[in-house]
Design an enzyme around this catalytic site. Structure first.
Site, PDB file in Angstrom:
ATOM      1  N   ALA A  67     -10.738  -4.893  14.992  1.00 16.66           N
ATOM      2  CA  ALA A  67     -10.382  -6.314  15.158  1.00 16.66           C
ATOM      3  C   ALA A  67      -9.183  -6.670  14.285  1.00 16.66           C
ATOM      4  CB  ALA A  67     -11.586  -7.202  14.816  1.00 16.66           C
ATOM      5  N   GLY A  89       0.818  -1.218   0.000  1.00 16.14           N
ATOM      6  CA  GLY A  89       0.000   0.000   0.000  1.00 16.14           C
ATOM      7  C   GLY A  89       0.846   1.259   0.000  1.00 16.14           C
ATOM      8  N   ARG A 112       0.240   5.754  -1.859  1.00 13.04           N
ATOM      9  CA  ARG A 112      -0.151   7.048  -1.272  1.00 13.04           C
ATOM     10  C   ARG A 112      -0.099   6.960   0.249  1.00 13.04           C
ATOM     11  NH1 ARG A 112      -6.096   6.185  -0.744  1.00 13.04           N
ATOM     12  NH2 ARG A 112      -6.440   4.136  -1.660  1.00 13.04           N
ATOM     13  N   ASN A 168      -3.205  -7.347  -5.003  1.00 14.05           N
ATOM     14  CA  ASN A 168      -4.188  -7.216  -3.934  1.00 14.05           C
ATOM     15  C   ASN A 168      -3.702  -8.145  -2.820  1.00 14.05           C
ATOM     16  OD1 ASN A 168      -6.317  -7.540  -2.182  1.00 14.05           O
ATOM     17  ND2 ASN A 168      -7.863  -7.576  -3.800  1.00 14.05           N
ATOM     18  N   ILE A 202      -3.598  10.397  11.488  1.00 15.81           N
ATOM     19  CA  ILE A 202      -2.538  10.832  10.570  1.00 15.81           C
ATOM     20  C   ILE A 202      -3.201  11.438   9.329  1.00 15.81           C
ATOM     21  CG2 ILE A 202      -0.471  10.082   9.302  1.00 15.81           C
ATOM     22  CD1 ILE A 202      -0.303   9.533  12.356  1.00 15.81           C
ATOM     23  N   TYR A 243     -12.399  -3.050  11.484  1.00 16.07           N
ATOM     24  CA  TYR A 243     -11.071  -2.412  11.409  1.00 16.07           C
ATOM     25  C   TYR A 243     -10.296  -2.606  12.723  1.00 16.07           C
ATOM     26  CZ  TYR A 243      -7.677   1.395  10.619  1.00 16.07           C
ATOM     27  OH  TYR A 243      -6.536   2.143  10.477  1.00 16.07           O
TER      28      TYR A 243
HETATM   29  P1  NAP Z   1      -4.729   5.399   2.529  1.00 14.24           P
HETATM   30  O1  NAP Z   1      -4.229   6.790   2.294  1.00 14.24           O
HETATM   31  O2  NAP Z   1      -6.180   5.115   2.371  1.00 14.24           O
HETATM   32  O3  NAP Z   1      -3.864   4.402   1.586  1.00 14.24           O
HETATM   33  C1  NAP Z   1      -4.120   3.033   1.637  1.00 14.24           C
HETATM   34  C2  NAP Z   1      -3.074   2.298   0.840  1.00 14.24           C
HETATM   35  O4  NAP Z   1      -3.347   0.892   0.948  1.00 14.24           O
HETATM   36  C3  NAP Z   1      -3.084   2.637  -0.632  1.00 14.24           C
HETATM   37  O5  NAP Z   1      -1.769   2.663  -1.124  1.00 14.24           O
HETATM   38  C4  NAP Z   1      -3.849   1.471  -1.260  1.00 14.24           C
HETATM   39  O6  NAP Z   1      -3.474   1.146  -2.592  1.00 14.24           O
HETATM   40  C5  NAP Z   1      -3.421   0.342  -0.356  1.00 14.24           C
HETATM   41  N1  NAP Z   1      -4.353  -0.778  -0.387  1.00 14.24           N
HETATM   42  C6  NAP Z   1      -5.650  -0.819  -0.005  1.00 14.24           C
HETATM   43  N2  NAP Z   1      -6.153  -2.041  -0.183  1.00 14.24           N
HETATM   44  C7  NAP Z   1      -5.148  -2.799  -0.705  1.00 14.24           C
HETATM   45  C8  NAP Z   1      -5.048  -4.155  -1.104  1.00 14.24           C
HETATM   46  N3  NAP Z   1      -6.083  -4.991  -1.006  1.00 14.24           N
HETATM   47  N4  NAP Z   1      -3.860  -4.593  -1.583  1.00 14.24           N
HETATM   48  C9  NAP Z   1      -2.799  -3.767  -1.690  1.00 14.24           C
HETATM   49  N5  NAP Z   1      -2.837  -2.470  -1.316  1.00 14.24           N
HETATM   50  C10 NAP Z   1      -4.010  -2.004  -0.840  1.00 14.24           C
HETATM   51  O7  NAP Z   1      -4.367   4.895   3.990  1.00 14.24           O
HETATM   52  P2  NAP Z   1      -3.353   5.484   5.085  1.00 14.24           P
HETATM   53  O8  NAP Z   1      -4.101   6.455   5.912  1.00 14.24           O
HETATM   54  O9  NAP Z   1      -2.079   5.867   4.448  1.00 14.24           O
HETATM   55  O10 NAP Z   1      -3.149   4.191   5.975  1.00 14.24           O
HETATM   56  C11 NAP Z   1      -2.063   3.297   5.799  1.00 14.24           C
HETATM   57  C12 NAP Z   1      -2.094   2.285   6.922  1.00 14.24           C
HETATM   58  O11 NAP Z   1      -2.009   2.971   8.174  1.00 14.24           O
HETATM   59  C13 NAP Z   1      -3.381   1.478   6.954  1.00 14.24           C
HETATM   60  O12 NAP Z   1      -3.089   0.148   7.357  1.00 14.24           O
HETATM   61  C14 NAP Z   1      -4.185   2.157   8.038  1.00 14.24           C
HETATM   62  O13 NAP Z   1      -5.104   1.293   8.645  1.00 14.24           O
HETATM   63  C15 NAP Z   1      -3.082   2.580   8.993  1.00 14.24           C
HETATM   64  N6  NAP Z   1      -3.468   3.694   9.871  1.00 14.24           N
HETATM   65  C16 NAP Z   1      -3.825   4.903   9.353  1.00 14.24           C
HETATM   66  C17 NAP Z   1      -4.184   5.923  10.210  1.00 14.24           C
HETATM   67  C18 NAP Z   1      -4.575   7.287   9.726  1.00 14.24           C
HETATM   68  O14 NAP Z   1      -4.989   8.115  10.548  1.00 14.24           O
HETATM   69  N7  NAP Z   1      -4.440   7.601   8.461  1.00 14.24           N
HETATM   70  C19 NAP Z   1      -4.179   5.697  11.615  1.00 14.24           C
HETATM   71  C20 NAP Z   1      -3.813   4.446  12.093  1.00 14.24           C
HETATM   72  C21 NAP Z   1      -3.449   3.450  11.212  1.00 14.24           C
HETATM   73  P3  NAP Z   1      -4.234   1.782  -3.874  1.00 14.24           P
HETATM   74  O15 NAP Z   1      -3.935   3.254  -3.831  1.00 14.24           O
HETATM   75  O16 NAP Z   1      -3.607   1.114  -5.044  1.00 14.24           O
HETATM   76  O17 NAP Z   1      -5.670   1.489  -3.710  1.00 14.24           O
END
Ligand code: NAP
Length: 248
Positions: A158, A13, A16, A64, A189, A156
């Protein structure tokens, strides 16, 4: 540029958000980085271009992570190109929020499959090589809601709690081979995942964060880069908060 020189990393992932920031940071520290994406090839290419412009090396790999056949092909590609892997960052994640009473089975399955099973499949892809070379770093991006729970996010939360248990189990299973496994638990974030929230909600959130601001993807990337380095060699099995003290 030296800290991770010669290391080969996969960040899932990484097209972005937090994953992209981690990929850029690991590359800036000298690692070769495989940028995994699922839907957004253009964004993955932009991340690769940014790494190239900064003097780093990367590889783009579509998969995926919830599909074992796609994860297998991704590892085949990385391993034939780089002949091994040293650092795995399980970052790919999705949300499908609803109160339990309204949550569909499909939405439960999709979030668990991507966030938790995806990490399991990638660990299986990487661990044999790490065992053979007696060095490895596995870093799982969990969340504070995996510790505390959160209304509307049963699936999420879980998945993120499961990631912590997966992390600790791996740490116990492979610690003797010099492989560390840690989870990080970000708070809020600034990525696509939270920017859809209203200004008012974000203000309310900030009032509950002692540091008075949301985190940035770069904040998380700095912690991940440290955990990936030799300096963090005696840290394993931990779930490390990065949340501006929101959870204390
Ligand atoms: P995001 O901006 O929504 O980006 C999600 C990323 O995951 C994208 O690169 C997307 O790829 C990829 N992705 C989604 N489903 C996928 C799949 N089935 N196979 C491969 N790649 C997949 O999310 P984020 O905020 O950066 O979050 C990144 C991680 O941090 C996540 O695990 C999230 O739960 C965790 N997190 C985030 C926050 C927050 O506040 N943002 C807080 C705690 C934890 P595509 O672009 O190709 O779809």
């Amino acid at each position: 540029m030296e800290k991770l020189k010669g290391k080969r990393a996969l960040v899932t992932g990484a097209s972005r958000g937090i994953g992209k920031a981690i990929a850029l940071r690991l590359a800036a520290d000298g690692a070769k980085v495989a940028i995994n994406f699922n839907n957004n090839q253009k964004l993955a290419e932009i991340a690769a271009e940014e790494i190239y412009q900064a003097g780093g090396e990367s590889l783009i790999v579509k998969a995926n992570v919830s599909q074992s056949s796609e994860v297998d092909s991704m590892f085949e590609h990385i391993l034939t190109t780089w002949d091994g892997i040293d650092i795995l960052v399980n970052n790919a994640g999705v949300t499908k929020d609803a109160l339990v009473i309204r949550m569909s089975e499909e939405d439960w399955d999709e979030v668990i499959s991507t966030n938790l099973k995806g990490a399991f499949l990638c660990v299986k892809g990487a661990i044999q090589h790490m065992l053979r070379q007696r060095w490895g770093r596995i870093i799982n991006i969990s969340s504070i809601v995996g510790v505390a729970g959160n209304p509307g996010q049963a699936n999420y939360a879980a998945s993120k709690a499961g990631l912590i248990a997966l992390t600790r189990t791996i740490a116990r299973e492979v610690g003797s081979r010099n492989i560390t496994a840690n989870a990080v638990t970000p708070g809020f974030i600034t990525t696509d995942m939270v920017t859809s929230l209203s200004d008012q909600t974000i203000e309310t959130i900030k009032q509950n964060i002692p540091l008075g601001r949301l985190g940035t993807p770069q904040d998380v990337a700095g912690l991940v880069a440290f955990l990936a380095s030799d300096e963090a060699g005696y840290i394993t099995g931990q779930a490390i908060g990065i949340d501006g003290a929101m959870a204390i």
